[in-house]
Design a protein around this motif. Structure first.
Motif: not given
Length: 222
Positions: A10-13, A15-23, A61-64
């Motif tokens: 997992k690469v965190t682009v 924090d708590n908003h954007a990341y990339v999963d690699l398999i 990811k985001g919040r409202f």
């Protein structure tokens, strides 16, 4: 010689908003579902094929409001094999989810859209689109009830698309802080679909169990 690979990261682009999963995976799988297999994968390779799977999945990811969440996820998975019986495939999946389980006090909602497209060598492409709206009722912190309505379209059975509605119910029970029980029953294009799962954690052990009925293409299953 055989090559085996099993890795994920997992690469965190952001924090708590954007990341990339690699398999990444390279394994030996049965070429056909109903052929006899040897007791090991060294001497009995007649009916086995090398299968290579690589996947990349960026997520936002985001919040409202106070309790609402947003998630956008795109996944691209490539499957290849050294056997003509297992066709090369490329699957693209887009999933959009918005949820606010406490929008009106004990009541809330969730909306999910999912679009899956699979391209296969020498075979027609497979598509599946689903849209679900879920009404949520929180009776108390331990019990949640869900009412589900939606629609789906796919070309699994033939090249013509089949459109149908989705409706169902679900419930979540949290008898303790370490135990979770979930159940969902839906009317789908193939009949009744369901998913029942349980999760219990102890100090050093986690127990997981599930029982389900769903539909997917062979490429997605691999």
């Amino acid at each position: 010689n055989q090559m085996l690979l099993n890795g994920m990261g997992k690469v965190t682009v952001w924090d708590n908003h954007a990341y990339v999963d690699l398999i990444g995976s390279i394994s030996r799988q049965p070429t056909y579902a109903f052929t006899p297999l040897a007791g090991d994968t060294v001497t009995g390779t007649t009916h086995m094929s090398e299968v290579r799977i690589f996947s990349i999945s960026p997520t936002l990811k985001g919040r409202f409001a106070n309790t609402g969440t947003l998630e956008a996820r795109y996944s691209m998975t490539q499957t290849d094999s050294d056997s003509s019986a297992l066709a090369r495939s490329l699957t693209n999946v887009l999933s959009l989810t918005a949820s606010d389980p406490y929008a009106w006090g004990r009541a809330g909602w969730s909306l999910n859209f999912r679009d899956s497209h699979t391209e296969r060598d020498n075979q027609r492409s497979l598509d599946l689109q689903t849209t679900r709206f879920t009404g949520i009722i929180n009776f108390d912190p331990q019990v949640t009830m869900r009412l589900i309505a939606g629609a789906e379209s796919n070309n699994y059975a033939s090249s013509a698309y089949r459109n149908s509605t989705i409706y169902g119910v679900g419930a979540d029970w949290y008898p303790t802080q370490r135990t979770t029980l979930n159940g969902t029953i839906e009317n789908r294009f193939f009949g009744t679909g369901y998913l029942f799962s349980a999760n219990h954690r102890t100090g050093m052990l986690t127990l997981l169990g599930s029982f389900s009925k769903d539909a997917s293409s062979t490429s997605q299953s691999v």
